[in-house]
Design a protein around this motif. Sequence first.
Motif, PDB file in Angstrom:
ATOM      1  N   ALA A 152       0.811  -1.225   0.000  1.00 41.40           N
ATOM      2  CA  ALA A 152       0.000   0.000   0.000  1.00 41.40           C
ATOM      3  C   ALA A 152       0.841   1.270   0.000  1.00 41.40           C
ATOM      4  N   THR A 153       2.075   1.195   0.452  1.00 44.47           N
ATOM      5  CA  THR A 153       2.925   2.381   0.521  1.00 44.47           C
ATOM      6  C   THR A 153       3.841   2.548  -0.682  1.00 44.47           C
ATOM      7  N   ASN A 154       3.793   1.621  -1.626  1.00 39.17           N
ATOM      8  CA  ASN A 154       4.674   1.666  -2.788  1.00 39.17           C
ATOM      9  C   ASN A 154       4.041   2.415  -3.960  1.00 39.17           C
ATOM     10  N   PRO A 155       4.856   3.121  -4.741  1.00 40.78           N
ATOM     11  CA  PRO A 155       4.314   3.873  -5.876  1.00 40.78           C
ATOM     12  C   PRO A 155       3.860   2.981  -7.031  1.00 40.78           C
ATOM     13  N   ILE A 156       4.420   1.759  -7.120  1.00 39.88           N
ATOM     14  CA  ILE A 156       4.024   0.809  -8.156  1.00 39.88           C
ATOM     15  C   ILE A 156       3.771  -0.533  -7.486  1.00 39.88           C
ATOM     16  N   VAL A 157       2.628  -1.126  -7.794  1.00 37.43           N
ATOM     17  CA  VAL A 157       2.317  -2.449  -7.260  1.00 37.43           C
ATOM     18  C   VAL A 157       1.973  -3.371  -8.420  1.00 37.43           C
ATOM     19  N   LEU A 158       2.560  -4.564  -8.393  1.00 39.63           N
ATOM     20  CA  LEU A 158       2.270  -5.610  -9.366  1.00 39.63           C
ATOM     21  C   LEU A 158       1.294  -6.583  -8.730  1.00 39.63           C
ATOM     22  N   THR A 159       0.263  -6.961  -9.483  1.00 41.69           N
ATOM     23  CA  THR A 159      -0.767  -7.823  -8.920  1.00 41.69           C
ATOM     24  C   THR A 159      -1.356  -8.732 -10.000  1.00 41.69           C
ATOM     25  N   THR A 160      -2.039  -9.768  -9.547  1.00 41.12           N
ATOM     26  CA  THR A 160      -2.821 -10.615 -10.452  1.00 41.12           C
ATOM     27  C   THR A 160      -4.310 -10.464 -10.143  1.00 41.12           C
ATOM     28  N   ALA A 161      -4.649  -9.508  -9.296  1.00 45.29           N
ATOM     29  CA  ALA A 161      -6.037  -9.291  -8.893  1.00 45.29           C
ATOM     30  C   ALA A 161      -6.547  -7.961  -9.445  1.00 45.29           C
ATOM     31  N   ALA A 162      -7.849  -7.787  -9.378  1.00 41.42           N
ATOM     32  CA  ALA A 162      -8.482  -6.583  -9.916  1.00 41.42           C
ATOM     33  C   ALA A 162      -8.558  -5.447  -8.903  1.00 41.42           C
ATOM     34  N   ASP A 163      -7.931  -5.600  -7.744  1.00 42.20           N
ATOM     35  CA  ASP A 163      -8.008  -4.560  -6.719  1.00 42.20           C
ATOM     36  C   ASP A 163      -7.002  -3.441  -6.994  1.00 42.20           C
ATOM     37  N   ASN A 164      -6.999  -2.451  -6.119  1.00 44.29           N
ATOM     38  CA  ASN A 164      -6.109  -1.300  -6.239  1.00 44.29           C
ATOM     39  C   ASN A 164      -5.386  -1.144  -4.893  1.00 44.29           C
ATOM     40  N   PRO A 165      -4.394  -1.989  -4.621  1.00 46.06           N
ATOM     41  CA  PRO A 165      -3.804  -2.059  -3.287  1.00 46.06           C
ATOM     42  C   PRO A 165      -3.057  -0.822  -2.816  1.00 46.06           C
ATOM     43  N   ASN A 166      -2.634   0.040  -3.724  1.00 50.36           N
ATOM     44  CA  ASN A 166      -1.892   1.239  -3.328  1.00 50.36           C
ATOM     45  C   ASN A 166      -2.634   2.535  -3.659  1.00 50.36           C
ATOM     46  N   GLY A 167      -3.912   2.444  -3.986  1.00 56.02           N
ATOM     47  CA  GLY A 167      -4.681   3.645  -4.322  1.00 56.02           C
ATOM     48  C   GLY A 167      -4.151   4.336  -5.563  1.00 56.02           C
ATOM     49  N   ALA A 168      -3.766   3.550  -6.556  1.00 54.49           N
ATOM     50  CA  ALA A 168      -3.141   4.075  -7.775  1.00 54.49           C
ATOM     51  C   ALA A 168      -4.098   4.925  -8.597  1.00 54.49           C
ATOM     52  N   GLN A 169      -3.524   5.910  -9.295  1.00 57.90           N
ATOM     53  CA  GLN A 169      -4.284   6.729 -10.225  1.00 57.90           C
ATOM     54  C   GLN A 169      -4.276   6.147 -11.630  1.00 57.90           C
ATOM     55  N   VAL A 170      -3.290   5.297 -11.920  1.00 59.88           N
ATOM     56  CA  VAL A 170      -3.194   4.702 -13.253  1.00 59.88           C
ATOM     57  C   VAL A 170      -3.098   3.181 -13.123  1.00 59.88           C
ATOM     58  N   ARG A 171      -3.854   2.496 -13.972  1.00 61.97           N
ATOM     59  CA  ARG A 171      -3.862   1.032 -13.985  1.00 61.97           C
ATOM     60  C   ARG A 171      -3.376   0.556 -15.342  1.00 61.97           C
ATOM     61  N   PHE A 172      -2.387  -0.339 -15.311  1.00 67.13           N
ATOM     62  CA  PHE A 172      -1.882  -0.979 -16.514  1.00 67.13           C
ATOM     63  C   PHE A 172      -2.449  -2.390 -16.561  1.00 67.13           C
ATOM     64  N   CYS A 173      -3.125  -2.707 -17.646  1.00 62.36           N
ATOM     65  CA  CYS A 173      -3.665  -4.048 -17.885  1.00 62.36           C
ATOM     66  C   CYS A 173      -2.767  -4.671 -18.947  1.00 62.36           C
ATOM     67  N   VAL A 174      -1.998  -5.673 -18.549  1.00 64.67           N
ATOM     68  CA  VAL A 174      -1.013  -6.248 -19.454  1.00 64.67           C
ATOM     69  C   VAL A 174      -1.125  -7.762 -19.470  1.00 64.67           C
TER      70      VAL A 174
END
Length: 150
Positions: free
Chosen positions: A69-91
Amino acid sequence: MAEVLFYHLQGRPLEQVLPTLLERSLSRGWKAVVELSSRERLAGLDDRLWTYADDSFLPHATAAEPDAATNPIVLTTAADNPNGAQVRFCVDGVRIPDALDAYERVILMFDGDDPDALASAREDWKKLRTLGIAATYWQQDETGRWEKKA
């Protein structure tokens, strides 16, 4: 409503292109979340972001780490937003999320040499158009630069 961008990869793989786009997001003061389709691809990208350049790295975490939650970039395999990101990359075959309101920008990156990825991107494009959501389409030129095509 989020700005939606489609990035058509040609000639350069995701691992070469994504770090630059993540750097641009961070330079705007945005946090980013990158959703991948498998843990194996996530692990590979995790390693790549630490070593993609000799003189640089991208500070990031995976969603499984306690400080995600405190990191500027989070990698995930889920559809959540664990760090409150403003931009989502779907790759890596991940589709555009239904809930676009949580982001300023949603980016779908797809491999133009993969027929399944191309078909999925076209479906997502049509879905957005049907819903009245504007999107832009970017394609790499011979030098790897992005050209706006639609």
